[in-house]
Design a protein around this motif. Structure first.
Motif, PDB file in Angstrom:
ATOM      1  N   ASP A   1      -4.189  -8.440  -5.613  1.00 15.28           N
ATOM      2  CA  ASP A   1      -4.231  -8.704  -4.205  1.00 15.28           C
ATOM      3  C   ASP A   1      -3.760 -10.514  -4.000  1.00 15.28           C
TER       4      ASP A   1
ATOM      5  N   THR B   1       0.750  -1.145   0.038  1.00 15.00           N
ATOM      6  CA  THR B   1       0.021  -0.002  -0.064  1.00 15.00           C
ATOM      7  C   THR B   1       0.952   1.257   0.200  1.00 15.00           C
TER       8      THR B   1
ATOM      9  N   MET C   1      -0.711   3.403 -10.328  1.00 15.65           N
ATOM     10  CA  MET C   1      -2.101   3.261 -10.266  1.00 15.65           C
ATOM     11  C   MET C   1      -2.633   4.355 -11.080  1.00 15.65           C
TER      12      MET C   1
ATOM     13  N   LEU D   1      -4.063  -0.383  -3.832  1.00 21.20           N
ATOM     14  CA  LEU D   1      -4.540   0.501  -2.559  1.00 21.20           C
ATOM     15  C   LEU D   1      -3.589   1.621  -2.308  1.00 21.20           C
ATOM     16  N   HIS D   2      -4.202   2.823  -2.085  1.00 23.80           N
ATOM     17  CA  HIS D   2      -3.318   4.101  -1.893  1.00 23.80           C
ATOM     18  C   HIS D   2      -4.052   4.883  -0.673  1.00 23.80           C
TER      19      HIS D   2
ATOM     20  N   ARG E   1      -8.902  -4.680   2.385  1.00 28.31           N
ATOM     21  CA  ARG E   1      -8.575  -5.691   1.525  1.00 28.31           C
ATOM     22  C   ARG E   1      -9.681  -6.805   1.981  1.00 28.31           C
TER      23      ARG E   1
ATOM     24  N   THR F   1      -1.131  -4.693  -4.917  1.00 27.27           N
ATOM     25  CA  THR F   1      -2.396  -4.442  -4.470  1.00 27.27           C
ATOM     26  C   THR F   1      -2.791  -2.977  -4.649  1.00 27.27           C
TER      27      THR F   1
ATOM     28  N   LEU G   1      -9.514  -6.028  -4.183  1.00 28.79           N
ATOM     29  CA  LEU G   1      -8.672  -5.209  -4.883  1.00 28.79           C
ATOM     30  C   LEU G   1      -7.793  -5.958  -5.701  1.00 28.79           C
TER      31      LEU G   1
ATOM     32  N   TYR H   1      -8.704   6.336   1.931  1.00 31.26           N
ATOM     33  CA  TYR H   1      -7.937   5.570   0.890  1.00 31.26           C
ATOM     34  C   TYR H   1      -8.523   5.640  -0.561  1.00 31.26           C
ATOM     35  N   GLN H   2      -7.854   5.208  -1.498  1.00 32.59           N
ATOM     36  CA  GLN H   2      -8.632   5.198  -2.897  1.00 32.59           C
ATOM     37  C   GLN H   2      -7.927   3.803  -3.413  1.00 32.59           C
ATOM     38  N   GLY H   3      -8.804   2.889  -4.050  1.00 29.79           N
ATOM     39  CA  GLY H   3      -8.398   1.789  -4.472  1.00 29.79           C
ATOM     40  C   GLY H   3      -9.091   1.292  -5.669  1.00 29.79           C
TER      41      GLY H   3
END
Length: 239
Positions: A167, A58, A228, A203-204, A154, A201, A164, A87-89
């Motif tokens: 992942d 992440t 991303m 995710l941020h 997640r 993964t 996600l 978060y943004q995913g």
């Protein structure tokens, strides 16, 4: 060994806020073989205290305290849910509900160490999500977590059937290639095989809002990393 000069989002005498790159440990792991963000900071500062952490893959916003009192204050703020965490995913598929609160307790698996699962006897875990953009095979989702359980977003996204992307623990772990969503994709002449556009993964940790010990309000954001952003750019082009 990750050679990295951390991007500082904000810093004062009491704490430092970093945009952590993906693939870098927040703090040393049990083996201690890999460099961590905390160790990189300790090369520059006399002391650094862990307030919270992000998973290795992440990216995004993370806070470290520079002195003991701030460490205690910020740790308590996280613990007492006084910090807003966004978060943004990028998730797989299209979610039927565009906005939802997932309230499902999480605990560690008794079979697989380090793997978390939904369990009625777990610790409370609450995640709000909102779909920002849809691309058919994938969706960009904003999350706000009210608790800080290990792998919370997640696990919750696996629970609703839209893990996600990439992942390995809670999804298919398959790196995303442009050919998976672009029709008639052709390799360029100098490429022997297609390289994935995202291989971790998706995710941020995007934003943190909190009040510090001195009573100052902070609303801090971390820019999404290149991998991303590149995937989203391609998805928008081919939507």
């Amino acid at each position: 060994m990750v050679k990295v000069s951390p991007e500082i989002i904000f810093e004062n005498d009491y704490f430092i806020v970093i945009n952590k790159p993906p693939g870098l440990l927040s703090i040393p792991d049990r083996e201690g073989k890999e460099i961590s963000l905390k160790e990189i900071l300790l090369q520059r500062y006399e002391q650094i205290f862990t307030v919270h952490r992000l998973d290795r893959e992440t990216s995004g916003i993370i806070v470290f305290a520079k002195e003991a009192e701030t460490h205690k204050f910020l740790s308590q703020a996280f613990e007492e849910r006084a910090v807003e965490k966004y978060y943004q995913g990028i998730v797989t598929g299209t979610l039927p509900e565009k906005q939802k609160t997932i309230d499902a307790a999480i605990r560690e698996s008794t079979v697989k160490r380090g793997v978390m699962l939904i369990h009625k006897n777990g610790k409370p875990a609450v995640t709000d999500y909102e779909v920002l953009e849809e691309f058919g095979k994938f969706s960009l989702v904003q999350f706000r977590i009210h608790t800080g359980r290990t792998h919370q977003i997640r696990v919750h996204m696996q629970y609703v059937g839209h893990p996600l992307v990439c992942d390995e623990l809670y999804g298919d772990g398959i790196p995303v290639k442009i050919s998976s969503f672009k029709r008639n994709y052709k390799l360029s002449k100098n490429e022997e095989e297609e390289r994935p556009i995202l291989a971790r993964t998706g995710l941020h940790a995007q934003r943190l809002c909190f009040t510090d010990m001195q009573g100052n309000k902070h609303d801090l954001q971390a820019e999404m990393p290149k991998d991303m952003r590149a995937l989203l750019q391609q998805l928008r082009k081919n939507a």
